[in-house]
Design a protein around this motif. Structure first.
Motif, PDB file in Angstrom:
ATOM      1  N   HIS A  62       0.775  -1.090  -0.113  1.00 22.70           N
ATOM      2  CA  HIS A  62      -0.098   0.053   0.150  1.00 22.70           C
ATOM      3  C   HIS A  62       0.829   1.327   0.362  1.00 22.70           C
ATOM      4  CE1 HIS A  62      -3.655  -2.083   0.779  1.00 22.70           C
ATOM      5  NE2 HIS A  62      -3.098  -2.425   1.265  1.00 22.70           N
ATOM      6  N   VAL A  63       2.199   1.075   1.044  1.00 20.27           N
ATOM      7  CA  VAL A  63       2.928   2.184   0.134  1.00 20.27           C
ATOM      8  C   VAL A  63       3.633   2.733  -0.338  1.00 20.27           C
ATOM      9  CG1 VAL A  63       5.018   3.076   1.456  1.00 20.27           C
ATOM     10  CG2 VAL A  63       3.308   2.268   3.019  1.00 20.27           C
ATOM     11  N   ALA A  64       3.902   1.355  -1.301  1.00 22.38           N
ATOM     12  CA  ALA A  64       4.368   1.967  -2.576  1.00 22.38           C
ATOM     13  C   ALA A  64       3.285   1.892  -3.549  1.00 22.38           C
ATOM     14  CB  ALA A  64       5.045   0.038  -3.046  1.00 22.38           C
ATOM     15  N   GLN A  91       8.023   5.996   4.897  1.00 25.45           N
ATOM     16  CA  GLN A  91       8.375   4.989   5.994  1.00 25.45           C
ATOM     17  C   GLN A  91       7.480   3.408   5.832  1.00 25.45           C
ATOM     18  OE1 GLN A  91       8.187   5.940   9.910  1.00 25.45           O
ATOM     19  NE2 GLN A  91       8.984   8.228   9.657  1.00 25.45           N
ATOM     20  N   GLY A  92       6.968   2.358   5.857  1.00 24.80           N
ATOM     21  CA  GLY A  92       6.795   1.193   5.170  1.00 24.80           C
ATOM     22  C   GLY A  92       5.963   0.752   6.210  1.00 24.80           C
ATOM     23  N   ASP A  93       5.835   1.602   7.300  1.00 22.21           N
ATOM     24  CA  ASP A  93       4.407   1.642   8.086  1.00 22.21           C
ATOM     25  C   ASP A  93       3.252   2.738   8.275  1.00 22.21           C
ATOM     26  OD1 ASP A  93       5.846   3.234   9.797  1.00 22.21           O
ATOM     27  OD2 ASP A  93       6.087   2.385  11.198  1.00 22.21           O
ATOM     28  N   GLU A  94       3.324   3.404   7.408  1.00 19.71           N
ATOM     29  CA  GLU A  94       1.949   4.907   6.784  1.00 19.71           C
ATOM     30  C   GLU A  94       1.270   3.923   5.466  1.00 19.71           C
ATOM     31  OE1 GLU A  94       3.365   8.144   7.665  1.00 19.71           O
ATOM     32  OE2 GLU A  94       4.294   8.216   9.010  1.00 19.71           O
ATOM     33  N   PRO A  95       0.932   2.834   5.669  1.00 17.62           N
ATOM     34  CA  PRO A  95      -0.033   2.789   4.713  1.00 17.62           C
ATOM     35  C   PRO A  95      -1.061   4.070   3.670  1.00 17.62           C
ATOM     36  CG  PRO A  95      -1.259   1.504   6.381  1.00 17.62           C
ATOM     37  CD  PRO A  95       0.520   2.068   6.290  1.00 17.62           C
ATOM     38  N   LEU A  96      -1.986   4.384   4.878  1.00 16.73           N
ATOM     39  CA  LEU A  96      -2.333   5.896   4.364  1.00 16.73           C
ATOM     40  C   LEU A  96      -2.131   7.062   4.238  1.00 16.73           C
ATOM     41  CD1 LEU A  96      -5.290   5.311   7.821  1.00 16.73           C
ATOM     42  CD2 LEU A  96      -5.289   5.120   4.627  1.00 16.73           C
ATOM     43  N   LEU A  97      -0.173   7.290   3.880  1.00 14.59           N
ATOM     44  CA  LEU A  97       0.439   8.179   3.800  1.00 14.59           C
ATOM     45  C   LEU A  97      -0.503   8.959   2.661  1.00 14.59           C
ATOM     46  CD1 LEU A  97       2.774   9.784   4.538  1.00 14.59           C
ATOM     47  CD2 LEU A  97       4.149   9.133   2.816  1.00 14.59           C
ATOM     48  N   PRO A 117      -2.548  11.455   8.611  1.00 12.68           N
ATOM     49  CA  PRO A 117      -3.291   9.747   9.387  1.00 12.68           C
ATOM     50  C   PRO A 117      -2.051   9.737  10.338  1.00 12.68           C
ATOM     51  CG  PRO A 117      -3.137   9.324   7.349  1.00 12.68           C
ATOM     52  CD  PRO A 117      -2.753  10.476   6.773  1.00 12.68           C
ATOM     53  N   HIS A 118      -2.847   9.085  11.857  1.00 13.60           N
ATOM     54  CA  HIS A 118      -1.499   8.181  12.119  1.00 13.60           C
ATOM     55  C   HIS A 118      -0.982   6.543  11.960  1.00 13.60           C
ATOM     56  CE1 HIS A 118       0.332   5.996  15.564  1.00 13.60           C
ATOM     57  NE2 HIS A 118       0.372   7.507  16.029  1.00 13.60           N
ATOM     58  N   GLY A 119       0.756   6.686  11.837  1.00 14.07           N
ATOM     59  CA  GLY A 119       0.843   5.316  11.075  1.00 14.07           C
ATOM     60  C   GLY A 119       0.638   3.881  11.857  1.00 14.07           C
ATOM     61  N   VAL A 120       0.866   2.370  11.313  1.00 20.11           N
ATOM     62  CA  VAL A 120       1.016   1.407  12.246  1.00 20.11           C
ATOM     63  C   VAL A 120       2.140   1.051  13.190  1.00 20.11           C
ATOM     64  CG1 VAL A 120       1.054  -1.094  11.795  1.00 20.11           C
ATOM     65  CG2 VAL A 120      -0.791   0.799  10.580  1.00 20.11           C
ATOM     66  N   ASP A 121       1.846   1.243  14.714  1.00 21.64           N
ATOM     67  CA  ASP A 121       2.884   0.663  15.823  1.00 21.64           C
ATOM     68  C   ASP A 121       2.449  -0.363  16.363  1.00 21.64           C
ATOM     69  OD1 ASP A 121       4.960   3.424  14.837  1.00 21.64           O
ATOM     70  OD2 ASP A 121       3.707   4.641  15.993  1.00 21.64           O
ATOM     71  N   THR A 122       0.921  -0.314  17.284  1.00 20.39           N
ATOM     72  CA  THR A 122       0.518  -1.778  17.296  1.00 20.39           C
ATOM     73  C   THR A 122      -0.066  -2.211  16.828  1.00 20.39           C
ATOM     74  OG1 THR A 122      -1.131   0.043  18.479  1.00 20.39           O
ATOM     75  CG2 THR A 122       0.759   0.116  19.755  1.00 20.39           C
ATOM     76  N   VAL A 123      -1.041  -3.132  17.648  1.00 14.86           N
ATOM     77  CA  VAL A 123      -2.187  -4.074  17.149  1.00 14.86           C
ATOM     78  C   VAL A 123      -3.304  -2.963  17.149  1.00 14.86           C
ATOM     79  CG1 VAL A 123      -3.629  -5.728  17.295  1.00 14.86           C
ATOM     80  CG2 VAL A 123      -0.756  -6.199  17.724  1.00 14.86           C
TER      81      VAL A 123
END
Length: 250
Positions: A35-37, A103-109, A232-238
């Protein structure tokens, strides 16, 4: 604007301490890094200039299935910047090549943010490093140490980054009109990237736990483009993952 010569590296570390295997978590039946790609592609970055930089063969295998380029990088890196630098060295990119660290943990960027940053670095080559900021509109964010504040001078020059509430209006403590939140996306030439990674950890960097202070401590300049959109916030936790997954699968 033509971004055909801009590279985008997406650090996708499997060994996350808070959420192991994070890059492979599925959203709409695709792993998070995919999604980030896509956000990079939507911004105008050529798919052949997008590299998934990881520490794990499972991510390499998954990237291959999805027709994305990827590279194994050291598991010993302490930051995504070091991982990006290793990719630039492996692929022998020229010193003037512009590299985005996404960053690879921000799919809503937002892809518009990536496009804005890319345009900014092309038009402002005098800065060693370019990043993005967004206005802080809530006082709760201003006083939150997890929200990194960027202090800007003239013509987009970043003077400092801090977890403290800053800058402070002496005459009106409620005024936060000059307060900006730092957004963790970077662009640099390979030359500046290598120079940054050649420096040891700086005292201020260790103190505030902000690696951009290594650059400022060693005389590198950082330009900051202002992005006027809530991010939006990235993904750090479950919990983060469940929230973002629900948003994207509506």
């Amino acid at each position: 604007m033509n971004f055909s010569n801009i590279k985008a590296v997406i650090p996708a570390r499997y060994g996350s301490s808070r959420l192991p295997g994070k890059p492979l978590l599925l959203i709409r039946e695709k792993p998070m890094f995919w999604h980030v790609a896509q956000r990079c592609i939507d911004a105008g970055i050529d798919i052949n200039n997008i590299i998934i930089a990881t520490d794990d063969q499972r991510i390499i295998d998954e990237a291959g299935k999805l027709n994305l380029l990827s590279l194994i990088t050291s598991a010993e890196h302490h930051s995504g910047t070091d991982r990006v630098n290793e990719v630039a060295n492996i692929l022998e990119w020229s010193k003037e090549t512009i590299v985005l660290n996404v960053q690879g943990d921000e799919p809503l960027l937002p892809s518009e943010l990536i496009k804005t940053l890319s345009t900014y670095i092309v038009n402002n080559p005098e800065f060693s490093i370019t990043t993005a900021v967004t206005p802080i509109v809530k006082r709760e964010d201003f006083i939150n140490s997890n929200v990194v504040k960027a202090i800007l001078g003239s013509e987009g020059r970043a003077l400092y980054f801090t977890r403290s509430p800053a800058p402070f209006n002496r005459d009106n403590s409620e005024d936060i009109s000059l307060a900006y939140r730092h957004v963790g996306i970077y662009a640099y030439t390979v030359e500046s990237l290598k120079l940054f990674c050649s420096f040891p950890e700086a005292p201020l960097e260790s103190y505030e736990k902000l690696e951009q202070l290594r650059a400022l401590s060693n005389g590198l300049t950082i330009g900051a483009c202002v992005f006027h959109q809530e991010l939006p916030h990235g993904v750090d936790t479950v919990k983060d993952y469940k929230i973002i997954k629900e948003i994207m699968e509506r």
